[in-house]
Design an enzyme around this catalytic site. Structure first.
Site, mmCIF file in Angstrom:
data_model
loop_
_atom_site.group_PDB
_atom_site.id
_atom_site.type_symbol
_atom_site.label_atom_id
_atom_site.label_comp_id
_atom_site.label_asym_id
_atom_site.label_seq_id
_atom_site.Cartn_x
_atom_site.Cartn_y
_atom_site.Cartn_z
ATOM 1 N N ASP A 1 -28.801 -53.926 55.751
ATOM 2 C CA ASP A 1 -28.886 -54.533 54.437
ATOM 3 C C ASP A 1 -27.647 -55.446 54.333
ATOM 4 O O ASP A 1 -26.745 -55.347 55.163
ATOM 5 C CB ASP A 1 -28.848 -53.376 53.415
ATOM 6 C CG ASP A 1 -28.638 -53.824 52.001
ATOM 7 O OD1 ASP A 1 -29.549 -54.447 51.457
ATOM 8 O OD2 ASP A 1 -27.561 -53.542 51.432
ATOM 9 N N ASP B 1 -25.966 -57.052 50.904
ATOM 10 C CA ASP B 1 -25.091 -56.835 49.745
ATOM 11 C C ASP B 1 -24.710 -55.361 49.633
ATOM 12 O O ASP B 1 -25.574 -54.478 49.687
ATOM 13 C CB ASP B 1 -25.799 -57.256 48.454
ATOM 14 C CG ASP B 1 -25.939 -58.765 48.310
ATOM 15 O OD1 ASP B 1 -25.285 -59.505 49.068
ATOM 16 O OD2 ASP B 1 -26.707 -59.192 47.436
ATOM 17 N N ASP C 1 -25.372 -62.415 44.558
ATOM 18 C CA ASP C 1 -25.896 -63.195 43.426
ATOM 19 C C ASP C 1 -24.946 -63.088 42.230
ATOM 20 O O ASP C 1 -24.559 -64.099 41.631
ATOM 21 C CB ASP C 1 -27.278 -62.670 42.992
ATOM 22 C CG ASP C 1 -28.388 -63.085 43.967
ATOM 23 O OD1 ASP C 1 -28.154 -63.983 44.787
ATOM 24 O OD2 ASP C 1 -29.484 -62.504 43.882
ATOM 25 N N ASP D 1 -32.330 -58.589 50.132
ATOM 26 C CA ASP D 1 -32.890 -59.216 48.935
ATOM 27 C C ASP D 1 -31.918 -60.238 48.329
ATOM 28 O O ASP D 1 -32.051 -60.608 47.166
ATOM 29 C CB ASP D 1 -33.274 -58.124 47.913
ATOM 30 C CG ASP D 1 -34.218 -58.628 46.843
ATOM 31 O OD1 ASP D 1 -34.672 -59.788 46.931
ATOM 32 O OD2 ASP D 1 -34.500 -57.872 45.897
ATOM 33 N N ASP E 1 -27.711 -49.548 51.001
ATOM 34 C CA ASP E 1 -27.095 -48.914 49.828
ATOM 35 C C ASP E 1 -28.046 -48.814 48.635
ATOM 36 O O ASP E 1 -27.914 -47.915 47.813
ATOM 37 C CB ASP E 1 -25.881 -49.730 49.356
ATOM 38 C CG ASP E 1 -26.334 -51.035 48.727
ATOM 39 O OD1 ASP E 1 -26.783 -51.924 49.472
ATOM 40 O OD2 ASP E 1 -26.319 -51.150 47.480
HETATM 41 C C1 LIG Z 1 -36.551 -56.023 39.583
HETATM 42 C C2 LIG Z 1 -35.500 -56.643 40.433
HETATM 43 N N1 LIG Z 1 -34.213 -56.391 40.161
HETATM 44 C C3 LIG Z 1 -33.274 -56.915 40.901
HETATM 45 C C4 LIG Z 1 -33.612 -57.703 41.979
HETATM 46 C C5 LIG Z 1 -32.593 -58.323 42.819
HETATM 47 N N2 LIG Z 1 -31.783 -57.472 43.602
HETATM 48 C C6 LIG Z 1 -31.905 -56.158 43.692
HETATM 49 S S1 LIG Z 1 -30.809 -55.499 44.767
HETATM 50 C C7 LIG Z 1 -30.155 -56.996 45.103
HETATM 51 C C8 LIG Z 1 -29.103 -57.151 46.123
HETATM 52 C C9 LIG Z 1 -29.803 -57.716 47.300
HETATM 53 O O1 LIG Z 1 -29.171 -57.687 48.473
HETATM 54 P P1 LIG Z 1 -29.357 -56.583 49.609
HETATM 55 O O2 LIG Z 1 -30.818 -56.322 49.781
HETATM 56 O O3 LIG Z 1 -28.758 -57.281 50.779
HETATM 57 O O4 LIG Z 1 -28.582 -55.397 49.168
HETATM 58 C C10 LIG Z 1 -30.794 -57.977 44.386
HETATM 59 C C11 LIG Z 1 -30.485 -59.416 44.424
HETATM 60 C C12 LIG Z 1 -34.968 -57.947 42.242
HETATM 61 N N3 LIG Z 1 -35.356 -58.709 43.281
HETATM 62 N N4 LIG Z 1 -35.900 -57.413 41.464
HETATM 63 MG MG LIG Z 2 -27.602 -53.760 49.376
#
Ligand SMILES: Cc1ncc(C[n+]2csc(CCOP(=O)(O)O)c2C)c(N)n1
Ligand SMILES: [Mg+2]
Length: 276
Positions: free
Chosen positions: A9, A11, A20, A95, A178
């Protein structure tokens, strides 16, 4: 070590916060972000934020300067470099978005350690504005997984990676994450795989509450120092198991070929002379 894939992963696993939020906060746009969030999906908010920042005169360089300052534990980059140099196939499933992730990985000098980055598309358009889109186009169809956000099911990505690794003869996966979005992929891992949930983070809570659903061996970690220690130890253990199973395979081939069986004394080093 050709048999190990390590899936990260991004973030709060590779870097120590959510990219973000970091960009939005550092560029002074938190209030607008919070206003927009209840009105539209996350990726659309981020795309709209990039439009607003562009309109305010913030450049791609400004965004990259913020990303290069994202906090990261000092042992994470060495851990990634070591895993890569040991021959592991490293991939990212995130994500966040491609522009943020590549900016940070290039800055850290580890972009080439990764064979694949699965994330939301993000690119600079002809006007010089950053555009961000969902990984999965949920407006035309749902990915159908109710554990995951509409724009990305990491479990489906892991299943695709598992299929491609099987073709390459890679046997073991280590998954590090995480967030709650890392729970679905953790459920896709097999008996011979390993999951490294970050302790006291959402995926760790979900795994603790649903232990019986997780087939992979669970190894928690707190910070970059533990990430490095646990990951490299697992790689060492898996490699030893791999070389052991190869050597026993050769022994069984020997037996099937009906070579003259070695007697015990021939297999051992010569005995030390006694009383001489
Ligand atoms: C309903 C909803 N809430 C929040 C988010 C966004 N989001 C969730 S965790 C995250 C960190 C991603 O990085 P990593 O996956 O590298 O930890 C992000 C940007 C979403 N897409 N949909
Ligand atoms: Mg993460």
């Amino acid at each position: 070590m050709a048999g190990i894939a390590v899936v990260f992963d991004f973030d709060k696993t590779i870097i120590d916060l959510d990219s973000d939020n970091w960009v939005v906060d550092e560029l002074g746009a938190t209030d607008l972000f919070n206003q927009l969030l209840p009105t539209m999906p996350w990726n659309f908010v981020m795309d709209r934020m990039m439009k607003e920042l562009y309109a305010q005169g913030k450049t791609i360089d400004d965004i990259q300067e913020v990303l290069r300052r994202a906090p990261i534990h000092p042992r994470v980059v060495p851990a990634i470099k070591t895993a890569h140099s040991l021959g592991c196939d490293l991939r990212i499933v995130s994500d966040a978005n491609l522009f943020y992730i590549e900016t940070i990985l290039v800055h850290l000098g580890i972009r080439d350690c990764f064979s694949e980055i699965n994330t939301n598309p993000g690119y600079v358009n002809e006007e010089g504005r950053l555009r961000i889109f969902p990984f999965h186009d949920f407006q035309s169809s749902s990915h159908g997984c109710n554990l995951c956000p509409p724009n990305m099911c990491k479990g489906m990505i892991i299943e695709r990676i598992q299929a491609s690794l099987a073709k390459e003869g890679k046997k073991t996966m280590i998954y590090l994450g995480d967030g709650s979005g890392d729970f679905c992929p953790s459920l896709k891992l097999k008996d011979e795989d390993y999951v490294m949930p970050r302790k006291n983070f959402p995926v760790w809570d979900l795994i603790c509450q649903n232990r019986s659903l997780v087939r992979a061996e669970i190894h928690e970690w707190n910070d970059g120092e533990e990430l490095e220690r646990v990951l490299l130890k697992l790689i060492e253990t898996i490699s030893l198991q791999e070389s052991h199973s190869k050597s026993t395979w050769w022994l069984s081939v020997d037996c099937k070929m009906e070579t003259i069986p070695m007697t015990a004394h021939e297999a051992l080093p010569p005995a030390l002379p006694v009383n001489q």
